[in-house]
Design a protein around this motif. Sequence first.
Motif, mmCIF file in Angstrom:
data_model
loop_
_atom_site.group_PDB
_atom_site.id
_atom_site.type_symbol
_atom_site.label_atom_id
_atom_site.label_comp_id
_atom_site.label_asym_id
_atom_site.label_seq_id
_atom_site.Cartn_x
_atom_site.Cartn_y
_atom_site.Cartn_z
ATOM 1 N N LEU A 132 37.732 46.852 38.256
ATOM 2 C CA LEU A 132 37.482 47.827 37.198
ATOM 3 C C LEU A 132 36.625 48.965 37.732
ATOM 4 C CD1 LEU A 132 36.494 45.593 34.148
ATOM 5 C CD2 LEU A 132 38.494 47.016 34.319
ATOM 6 N N ARG A 157 36.564 42.293 33.858
ATOM 7 C CA ARG A 157 37.336 41.741 34.980
ATOM 8 C C ARG A 157 37.718 40.286 34.711
ATOM 9 N NH1 ARG A 157 35.936 42.780 41.261
ATOM 10 N NH2 ARG A 157 37.833 41.845 42.047
ATOM 11 N N ALA A 173 31.469 45.328 33.293
ATOM 12 C CA ALA A 173 32.584 45.304 34.250
ATOM 13 C C ALA A 173 32.984 43.880 34.601
ATOM 14 C CB ALA A 173 32.215 46.092 35.506
ATOM 15 N N TYR A 194 41.327 49.449 34.667
ATOM 16 C CA TYR A 194 41.750 48.437 35.626
ATOM 17 C C TYR A 194 42.396 49.116 36.827
ATOM 18 C CZ TYR A 194 40.923 44.642 32.342
ATOM 19 O OH TYR A 194 40.327 43.733 31.497
#
Length: 147
Positions: free
Chosen positions: A73, A64, A60, A127
């Motif tokens: 995320l 990101r 993640a 997202y």
Amino acid sequence: MTQHNGFPNHIPFLSELGVTCKHSEGGRSEIELALEKRHENSWDMAHGGVLMTLLDVAMAIAGRSADTQGRGLVTIEMKTSFMAPGRGTLSARGQCVHRTTTMAFCEAEIVDVDGKTVARASGTFKYVKRIPPQRTAAEGADTGADG
């Protein structure tokens, strides 16, 4: 920007575990955890849930860091393979391997201090622009009804 154990945002769960962020830039990340007794299973090695947390977060953070819009995320799906016992200090390295306007496809691996692969994962992340609800200082709980 205030840093929290190297992370750009305060994540209470990661603080409680003792996870630190060593790198987060350009679609790559590295996080670290010095294992303690509380992180272990009954075989004196890292609990699988701890390993999955490290892999999830490493992916993640990598996804990101690849986003120019600064969005967060959420995990959609994740596949994990465990390869060796996790002991000592573990490093999880994540990489965003593909992005669309709404999704990030990432991979991560955990290695021990000797460089031995402990676990690997791949995951799909969405997202999101939503800002997490603010927590009250007294309760430490979300103030939003939809939590």
